[in-house]
Scaffold this motif. Structure first.
Motif, PDB file in Angstrom:
ATOM      1  N   GLN A   1     -12.936  -5.757   9.022  1.00 25.46           N
ATOM      2  CA  GLN A   1     -11.496  -5.776   9.259  1.00 25.46           C
ATOM      3  C   GLN A   1     -11.204  -6.027  10.743  1.00 25.46           C
ATOM      4  O   GLN A   1     -10.323  -6.809  11.091  1.00 25.46           O
TER       5      GLN A   1
ATOM      6  N   ASN B   1     -16.870  -2.166   6.221  1.00 24.81           N
ATOM      7  CA  ASN B   1     -15.523  -2.699   5.976  1.00 24.81           C
ATOM      8  C   ASN B   1     -14.641  -2.610   7.212  1.00 24.81           C
ATOM      9  O   ASN B   1     -13.847  -3.516   7.479  1.00 24.81           O
TER      10      ASN B   1
ATOM     11  N   LYS C   1      -9.311  -9.239  12.412  1.00 17.29           N
ATOM     12  CA  LYS C   1      -8.147  -9.074  13.284  1.00 17.29           C
ATOM     13  C   LYS C   1      -8.343  -9.813  14.604  1.00 17.29           C
ATOM     14  O   LYS C   1      -7.426 -10.467  15.100  1.00 17.29           O
TER      15      LYS C   1
END
Length: 108
Positions: A92, A88, A96
């Motif tokens: 993420q 995860n 980004k």
């Protein structure tokens, strides 16, 4: 018993000395967490007591004969959580980076 660190009720920064203290949240935050991420795991309970938990796992001296099996299961569970967290975090980070690239392209 050591005092708990209450998140959201202290303006001071949390120090390394506080890292060993139990982390607690305001009741409203605990309710919100329970609504968003329901859990029946005793480890997630705000009033979790490790001694009671261990006594439930091993109620008698004879039940300690199964300790290696319990430890193996817990290690597998920890590895699974570690993998999920790493996965995860990677997703993420990638999101980004992609957002940053897209934002830069739109500004030019």
């Amino acid at each position: 018993m050591a005092a708990a660190v209450m998140v959201g009720e202290q303006d001071d920064d949390i120090t390394d000395d506080d890292a060993a203290l139990p982390l607690t949240f305001a009741p409203e935050v605990e309710e919100a967490i329970a609504m968003v991420i329901p859990s029946h795991d005793p480890l997630d309970s705000p009033d979790f007591n490790p001694v009671d938990y261990i006594n439930q796992l091993f109620p008698t001296e004879q039940s300690l004969a199964n300790i290696d099996e319990k430890i193996s299961r817990m290690r597998v569970a920890i590895s699974s959580v570690h993998y999920l967290l790493a996965s995860n975090l990677e997703k993420q980070y990638c999101a980004k980076v992609i957002y940053s690239i897209c934002s830069t392209d739109n500004n030019e």
